[in-house]
Design a protein around this motif. Structure first.
Motif, PDB file in Angstrom:
ATOM      1  N   TYR A 143      -7.552   1.197  -1.954  1.00 59.60           N
ATOM      2  CA  TYR A 143      -6.152   1.401  -1.574  1.00 59.60           C
ATOM      3  C   TYR A 143      -5.258   1.510  -2.811  1.00 59.60           C
ATOM      4  CZ  TYR A 143      -7.102   0.342   3.341  1.00 59.60           C
ATOM      5  OH  TYR A 143      -7.568   0.382   4.631  1.00 59.60           O
ATOM      6  N   ARG A 144      -4.286   2.418  -2.737  1.00 60.61           N
ATOM      7  CA  ARG A 144      -3.285   2.535  -3.807  1.00 60.61           C
ATOM      8  C   ARG A 144      -2.283   1.394  -3.624  1.00 60.61           C
ATOM      9  NH1 ARG A 144      -2.127   8.022  -5.711  1.00 60.61           N
ATOM     10  NH2 ARG A 144      -3.939   9.334  -5.297  1.00 60.61           N
TER      11      ARG A 144
ATOM     12  N   SER B  64      -6.943  -1.037  -5.367  1.00 59.71           N
ATOM     13  CA  SER B  64      -7.660  -2.225  -4.902  1.00 59.71           C
ATOM     14  C   SER B  64      -9.161  -1.968  -4.839  1.00 59.71           C
ATOM     15  CB  SER B  64      -7.142  -2.648  -3.524  1.00 59.71           C
ATOM     16  OG  SER B  64      -7.511  -1.687  -2.556  1.00 59.71           O
TER      17      SER B  64
ATOM     18  N   SER C 185       4.035   9.618   2.376  1.00 59.84           N
ATOM     19  CA  SER C 185       2.948   9.244   1.465  1.00 59.84           C
ATOM     20  C   SER C 185       2.642  10.389   0.513  1.00 59.84           C
ATOM     21  CB  SER C 185       1.688   8.892   2.263  1.00 59.84           C
ATOM     22  OG  SER C 185       1.915   7.798   3.112  1.00 59.84           O
TER      23      SER C 185
ATOM     24  N   GLN D 139       1.162   3.569   2.163  1.00 58.23           N
ATOM     25  CA  GLN D 139       1.770   3.796   3.465  1.00 58.23           C
ATOM     26  C   GLN D 139       2.928   2.832   3.716  1.00 58.23           C
ATOM     27  OE1 GLN D 139       0.921   6.425   5.655  1.00 58.23           O
ATOM     28  NE2 GLN D 139       2.929   5.766   6.395  1.00 58.23           N
TER      29      GLN D 139
ATOM     30  N   ASN E 204     -11.068  -1.975  -2.398  1.00 54.43           N
ATOM     31  CA  ASN E 204     -11.462  -1.113  -1.277  1.00 54.43           C
ATOM     32  C   ASN E 204     -10.811   0.273  -1.348  1.00 54.43           C
ATOM     33  OD1 ASN E 204      -8.916  -1.961  -0.739  1.00 54.43           O
ATOM     34  ND2 ASN E 204      -9.367  -2.916   1.241  1.00 54.43           N
TER      35      ASN E 204
ATOM     36  N   THR F 299       0.868  -1.179   0.000  1.00 54.16           N
ATOM     37  CA  THR F 299       0.000   0.000   0.000  1.00 54.16           C
ATOM     38  C   THR F 299       0.904   1.227   0.000  1.00 54.16           C
ATOM     39  OG1 THR F 299      -0.042   0.145   2.418  1.00 54.16           O
ATOM     40  CG2 THR F 299      -1.760  -1.204   1.353  1.00 54.16           C
TER      41      THR F 299
END
Length: 250
Positions: free
Chosen positions: A38-39, A34, A16, A6, A36, A4
């Protein structure tokens, strides 16, 4: 392995926000988003980020890095070899400067005596190393080993006043090129040309207009030089210097 934003930021020691900015400017695009939201970054992006951080350590500007990495002929292995060679040079320069600082401290404490010549040795060695790194291969190829050796000897014999003048000339050139960002006048172009010519005079065994034109052409052809001037004096600085020299000599 995937990360991710982070987790990648923590892994690389950047923020970030930095990764988001690299994505915004097209320097480091994420692999996917993703379900949901998320990068997600993959191994390709991890390796690319390492290259970006290597170039940043060399003080290459972000636009120049983007151009380098986008080049279809970019070779990661060759780039790593170049990074390694440059870092070794940097290590040598730092060791020389550290040694000078240590000797200066000992001299201040009365433990040793230090001549004025010794106080500036490391700085002159640094100039020679930079001169060799920047111009060495090109000048050796075009004019032969003798010319670069003469240049190195000229720098080695600089006195304190010479070193101070070189520093002042470079600082003045940067200021002139910055002014030319907003307005390019004949006076500013002339000032840039004369300052650069005077600066070269401390490195070159002899001056020639042909060589001066050649060196500013190289500033545009080689991304190292373009990045150096653009980083110091703003985007397009290498082109402004190139045009100023051409304006005077052609």
């Amino acid at each position: 392995m995937e990360y991710t934003i982070q987790k990648l930021a923590n892994l690389a020691g950047v923020s970030s926000r930095t990764l988001r900015y690299y994505d915004e400017i097209g320097l480091l695009k994420l692999a996917r988003v993703s379900s949901n939201g998320y990068r997600i970054y993959g191994q390709e992006q991890v390796d690319l980020l390492q290259q970006i951080l290597f170039y940043r350590e060399m003080e290459v500007s972000l636009p120049a890095i983007k151009e380098i990495l986008a080049n279809p002929e970019f070779d990661e292995k060759e780039a790593l070899k170049a990074h390694h060679a440059e870092l070794l040079q940097k290590e040598k320069r730092l060791k020389r400067l550290i040694n000078t600082v240590e000797k200066t401290l000992q001299a201040r404490e009365g433990k040793i005596t230090m001549s004025n010549q010794e106080k500036f040795e490391a700085f002159k060695e640094d100039l020679i190393a930079q001169n060799e790194q920047q111009y060495g291969s090109e000048i050796r190829k075009k004019y032969g080993d003798a010319e670069i050796e003469k240049s190195n000897q000229k720098v080695a014999h600089m006195n304190e006043a010479d070193y101070e003048k070189v520093t002042q000339l470079e600082a003045h050139l940067v200021e002139v090129l910055k002014k030319m960002q907003s307005e390019v006048t004949e006076d500013l172009q002339h000032d840039a040309f004369q300052t650069h010519k005077a600066w070269l005079g401390y490195f070159w065994p002899s001056y020639s207009e042909e060589a001066h034109l050649g060196i500013v052409e190289m500033y545009l052809a080689d991304e190292r030089f373009t990045a150096y001037y653009d980083e110091k004096a703003g985007s397009g600085a290498a082109k402004r210097l190139h045009d100023a020299v051409q304006n005077e000599l052609r």
